[in-house]
Design a protein around this motif. Structure first.
Motif, PDB file in Angstrom:
ATOM      1  N   PHE A 165     -47.101  12.063 -14.216  1.00  0.00           N
ATOM      2  CA  PHE A 165     -47.011  11.661 -15.705  1.00  0.00           C
ATOM      3  C   PHE A 165     -45.730  12.082 -16.217  1.00  0.00           C
ATOM      4  O   PHE A 165     -45.520  13.404 -16.196  1.00  0.00           O
ATOM      5  CB  PHE A 165     -48.051  11.793 -16.578  1.00  0.00           C
ATOM      6  CG  PHE A 165     -49.504  11.110 -16.286  1.00  0.00           C
ATOM      7  CD1 PHE A 165     -49.178  10.358 -15.635  1.00  0.00           C
ATOM      8  CD2 PHE A 165     -50.460  11.659 -17.135  1.00  0.00           C
ATOM      9  CE1 PHE A 165     -50.578   9.338 -15.362  1.00  0.00           C
ATOM     10  CE2 PHE A 165     -51.596  11.033 -16.891  1.00  0.00           C
ATOM     11  CZ  PHE A 165     -51.660   9.671 -16.023  1.00  0.00           C
ATOM     12  N   GLY A 166     -44.605  11.500 -16.596  1.00  0.00           N
ATOM     13  CA  GLY A 166     -43.413  11.875 -17.182  1.00  0.00           C
ATOM     14  C   GLY A 166     -42.506  12.295 -16.079  1.00  0.00           C
ATOM     15  O   GLY A 166     -41.095  12.284 -16.344  1.00  0.00           O
ATOM     16  N   GLU A 167     -42.799  12.039 -14.697  1.00  0.00           N
ATOM     17  CA  GLU A 167     -41.909  12.349 -13.591  1.00  0.00           C
ATOM     18  C   GLU A 167     -41.646  11.156 -12.914  1.00  0.00           C
ATOM     19  O   GLU A 167     -40.523  10.906 -12.341  1.00  0.00           O
ATOM     20  CB  GLU A 167     -42.428  13.321 -12.581  1.00  0.00           C
ATOM     21  CG  GLU A 167     -42.537  14.761 -13.347  1.00  0.00           C
ATOM     22  CD  GLU A 167     -42.930  15.877 -12.232  1.00  0.00           C
ATOM     23  OE1 GLU A 167     -42.237  15.954 -11.314  1.00  0.00           O
ATOM     24  OE2 GLU A 167     -43.931  16.573 -12.690  1.00  0.00           O
ATOM     25  N   LEU A 168     -42.386  10.183 -12.513  1.00  0.00           N
ATOM     26  CA  LEU A 168     -42.354   9.120 -11.755  1.00  0.00           C
ATOM     27  C   LEU A 168     -41.985   8.103 -12.668  1.00  0.00           C
ATOM     28  O   LEU A 168     -42.456   8.048 -13.902  1.00  0.00           O
ATOM     29  CB  LEU A 168     -43.671   8.549 -10.772  1.00  0.00           C
ATOM     30  CG  LEU A 168     -43.344   7.645  -9.909  1.00  0.00           C
ATOM     31  CD1 LEU A 168     -42.519   8.298  -8.804  1.00  0.00           C
ATOM     32  CD2 LEU A 168     -44.803   7.327  -9.251  1.00  0.00           C
ATOM     33  N   ASP A 169     -41.192   6.881 -12.478  1.00  0.00           N
ATOM     34  CA  ASP A 169     -40.776   5.839 -12.893  1.00  0.00           C
ATOM     35  C   ASP A 169     -42.344   5.043 -13.564  1.00  0.00           C
ATOM     36  O   ASP A 169     -43.396   4.756 -12.884  1.00  0.00           O
ATOM     37  CB  ASP A 169     -40.333   4.632 -12.032  1.00  0.00           C
ATOM     38  CG  ASP A 169     -39.928   3.522 -12.877  1.00  0.00           C
ATOM     39  OD1 ASP A 169     -39.102   3.339 -13.838  1.00  0.00           O
ATOM     40  OD2 ASP A 169     -40.783   2.272 -12.620  1.00  0.00           O
ATOM     41  N   GLU A 170     -42.204   5.005 -14.981  1.00  0.00           N
ATOM     42  CA  GLU A 170     -43.380   4.411 -15.547  1.00  0.00           C
ATOM     43  C   GLU A 170     -44.143   2.969 -14.936  1.00  0.00           C
ATOM     44  O   GLU A 170     -45.148   2.755 -14.520  1.00  0.00           O
ATOM     45  CB  GLU A 170     -43.247   4.052 -17.101  1.00  0.00           C
ATOM     46  CG  GLU A 170     -43.212   5.538 -17.751  1.00  0.00           C
ATOM     47  CD  GLU A 170     -43.634   5.201 -19.375  1.00  0.00           C
ATOM     48  OE1 GLU A 170     -43.659   4.000 -19.587  1.00  0.00           O
ATOM     49  OE2 GLU A 170     -43.478   6.031 -20.091  1.00  0.00           O
ATOM     50  N   GLY A 171     -42.776   2.191 -14.263  1.00  0.00           N
ATOM     51  CA  GLY A 171     -43.545   0.986 -13.800  1.00  0.00           C
ATOM     52  C   GLY A 171     -44.200   1.335 -12.499  1.00  0.00           C
ATOM     53  O   GLY A 171     -45.237   0.721 -12.162  1.00  0.00           O
TER      54      GLY A 171
ATOM     55  N   LEU B  78     -44.352  -6.386  -7.484  1.00  0.00           N
ATOM     56  CA  LEU B  78     -43.563  -5.773  -8.640  1.00  0.00           C
ATOM     57  C   LEU B  78     -41.980  -6.112  -8.581  1.00  0.00           C
ATOM     58  O   LEU B  78     -41.138  -5.645  -7.790  1.00  0.00           O
ATOM     59  CB  LEU B  78     -43.509  -4.262  -8.568  1.00  0.00           C
ATOM     60  CG  LEU B  78     -42.761  -3.538  -9.950  1.00  0.00           C
ATOM     61  CD1 LEU B  78     -43.530  -3.733 -11.198  1.00  0.00           C
ATOM     62  CD2 LEU B  78     -42.987  -2.012  -9.534  1.00  0.00           C
ATOM     63  N   ASP B  79     -41.319  -6.894  -9.476  1.00  0.00           N
ATOM     64  CA  ASP B  79     -40.124  -7.437  -9.598  1.00  0.00           C
ATOM     65  C   ASP B  79     -39.762  -8.119  -8.052  1.00  0.00           C
ATOM     66  O   ASP B  79     -38.939  -8.073  -7.701  1.00  0.00           O
ATOM     67  CB  ASP B  79     -39.090  -6.433  -9.667  1.00  0.00           C
ATOM     68  CG  ASP B  79     -39.353  -5.649 -11.299  1.00  0.00           C
ATOM     69  OD1 ASP B  79     -39.633  -6.380 -12.136  1.00  0.00           O
ATOM     70  OD2 ASP B  79     -39.392  -4.515 -11.261  1.00  0.00           O
ATOM     71  N   ASP B  80     -40.855  -8.913  -7.762  1.00  0.00           N
ATOM     72  CA  ASP B  80     -40.956  -9.735  -6.627  1.00  0.00           C
ATOM     73  C   ASP B  80     -40.600  -9.005  -5.241  1.00  0.00           C
ATOM     74  O   ASP B  80     -40.580  -9.427  -4.284  1.00  0.00           O
ATOM     75  CB  ASP B  80     -39.578 -10.685  -6.612  1.00  0.00           C
ATOM     76  CG  ASP B  80     -39.609 -11.716  -7.609  1.00  0.00           C
ATOM     77  OD1 ASP B  80     -40.825 -12.112  -8.178  1.00  0.00           O
ATOM     78  OD2 ASP B  80     -38.466 -11.898  -8.111  1.00  0.00           O
TER      79      ASP B  80
ATOM     80  N   ALA C 157     -45.375  -5.667 -16.884  1.00  0.00           N
ATOM     81  CA  ALA C 157     -45.441  -7.008 -17.390  1.00  0.00           C
ATOM     82  C   ALA C 157     -44.607  -7.905 -16.095  1.00  0.00           C
ATOM     83  O   ALA C 157     -44.936  -8.972 -15.836  1.00  0.00           O
ATOM     84  CB  ALA C 157     -44.595  -7.537 -18.350  1.00  0.00           C
ATOM     85  N   SER C 158     -43.703  -7.163 -15.342  1.00  0.00           N
ATOM     86  CA  SER C 158     -42.961  -7.894 -13.989  1.00  0.00           C
ATOM     87  C   SER C 158     -43.968  -7.698 -12.891  1.00  0.00           C
ATOM     88  O   SER C 158     -43.478  -8.349 -11.707  1.00  0.00           O
ATOM     89  CB  SER C 158     -41.815  -6.979 -13.954  1.00  0.00           C
ATOM     90  OG  SER C 158     -41.905  -5.600 -13.566  1.00  0.00           O
ATOM     91  N   PHE C 159     -45.202  -7.591 -13.078  1.00  0.00           N
ATOM     92  CA  PHE C 159     -46.227  -7.179 -11.717  1.00  0.00           C
ATOM     93  C   PHE C 159     -47.073  -8.476 -11.803  1.00  0.00           C
ATOM     94  O   PHE C 159     -47.558  -8.873 -12.682  1.00  0.00           O
ATOM     95  CB  PHE C 159     -47.080  -6.079 -12.029  1.00  0.00           C
ATOM     96  CG  PHE C 159     -48.223  -5.905 -10.736  1.00  0.00           C
ATOM     97  CD1 PHE C 159     -47.890  -5.403  -9.679  1.00  0.00           C
ATOM     98  CD2 PHE C 159     -49.403  -6.300 -11.064  1.00  0.00           C
ATOM     99  CE1 PHE C 159     -48.817  -5.340  -8.756  1.00  0.00           C
ATOM    100  CE2 PHE C 159     -50.423  -6.129 -10.031  1.00  0.00           C
ATOM    101  CZ  PHE C 159     -50.096  -5.803  -8.808  1.00  0.00           C
ATOM    102  N   THR C 160     -47.201  -9.034 -10.500  1.00  0.00           N
ATOM    103  CA  THR C 160     -48.100  -9.923 -10.338  1.00  0.00           C
ATOM    104  C   THR C 160     -49.111  -9.815  -9.029  1.00  0.00           C
ATOM    105  O   THR C 160     -48.570  -9.338  -7.948  1.00  0.00           O
ATOM    106  CB  THR C 160     -47.337 -11.328  -9.588  1.00  0.00           C
ATOM    107  OG1 THR C 160     -46.464 -11.710 -10.808  1.00  0.00           O
ATOM    108  CG2 THR C 160     -48.307 -12.454  -9.455  1.00  0.00           C
ATOM    109  N   PRO C 161     -50.469  -9.784  -9.490  1.00  0.00           N
ATOM    110  CA  PRO C 161     -51.367  -9.373  -8.430  1.00  0.00           C
ATOM    111  C   PRO C 161     -51.405 -10.225  -7.184  1.00  0.00           C
ATOM    112  O   PRO C 161     -51.178 -11.490  -7.323  1.00  0.00           O
ATOM    113  CB  PRO C 161     -52.574  -9.256  -9.071  1.00  0.00           C
ATOM    114  CG  PRO C 161     -52.469 -10.180 -10.230  1.00  0.00           C
ATOM    115  CD  PRO C 161     -51.044 -10.025 -10.654  1.00  0.00           C
TER     116      PRO C 161
END
Length: 272
Positions: A90-96, A61-63, A6-10
């Protein structure tokens, strides 16, 4: 379910940023630091000596500015870095980060494959204000490719139909799925694919949810449907096996809720 946070803006226009999050790909694999799976820093990206048009804006992403790019030679990976397939992260890198990476890989591949016009062969340039490459000669416009695909879980009393897909990346019983044909509605595709793959007819289609799935550029649109009539008769080119799963059956093992497929199955899984 894995998705863009949700913190992402294209963003459509590139920016200059010394602390950019750079998603660099080779054949769909992401460049990460081997020690901690971090994205390449500014020095590592500079060492790749990428032409400016190989870096495309993705968003914030988060500005923090995010960009996507690609290289043609995997040997260009800087020392201490390597290429990793997104599925393996999957499961290793931060989901965001992984959610943005799944968007970035599609933009990088779009940019890589649309440097020249598909109509006249001339060069292309980014159009202002939209995600589009425009031919400098004939004006042909090319937007990022998105391939819609339907997914459906068929219900028959207290059972659901799951299948082993012949071309699936994972051999696991999952809902039926297939790509839309030109000119079809999603609902028409559900009816066609169900009949072609397992010989059944369904009714009472209900929308369940959707998910962008960048392997390579799908949009999965999931439904539930009720069995109407027919006997299971599989197309061996598409389906290895299809059968009904009910309360007394051994269901496929639970998997992490990365994809909408696992969520759709678990929403109908019998309680223990």
């Amino acid at each position: 379910m894995l998705h863009t946070p949700a913190s992402f803006t294209p963003l459509m226009a590139p920016r200059s940023s010394p602390d950019a999050l750079s998603f660099i790909f080779h054949n769909g694999r992401l460049l990460v630091r081997e020690a901690d799976l971090a994205l390449p820093d500014e020095a590592a990206v500079t060492s790749l000596r990428l032409d400016p048009e190989r870096l495309q804006p993705v968003g914030l992403l988060d500005d923090r500015y995010c960009q996507a790019g690609w290289v043609d030679d995997e040997a260009l990976a800087p020392s201490g870095y390597g290429w990793r397939g997104l599925r393996s992260l999957f499961g290793e890198l931060d989901e965001g980060l992984l959610g943005v990476a799944m968007r970035a890989v599609q933009l990088a591949e779009w940019a890589r494959t649309h440097r020249f016009c598909g109509a006249c062969g001339s060069g292309t340039a980014l159009a202002g204000g939209e995600r589009c490459f425009k031919c400098v000669n004939c004006g042909h416009m090319a937007y990022p490719r998105i391939s819609p695909a339907m997914m459906v879980l068929i219900r028959k009393e207290d059972k659901v139909l799951l299948a082993l897909h012949a071309q699936s990346a994972v051999q696991r019983f999952v809902p039926l799925a297939g790509f839309l044909e030109a000119g079809e509605t999603i609902e028409e595709a559900v009816h066609r694919e169900v009949f072609e793959e397992v010989g059944l007819r369904v009714h009472n289609l209900q929308y369940f949810g959707s998910q962008s799935w960048p392997f390579p550029h799908s949009l999965m649109i999931a439904f539930t449907a009720d069995y109407l009539d027919g006997e299971i008769k599989t197309d061996p080119n598409e389906i290895l096996e299809a059968r009904w799963f009910g309360p007394g059956d051994a269901w496929p093992e639970r998997v992490p809720h990365i994809s909408i497929s696992s969520i759709l199955v678990d929403s109908h899984r019998p309680s223990a």
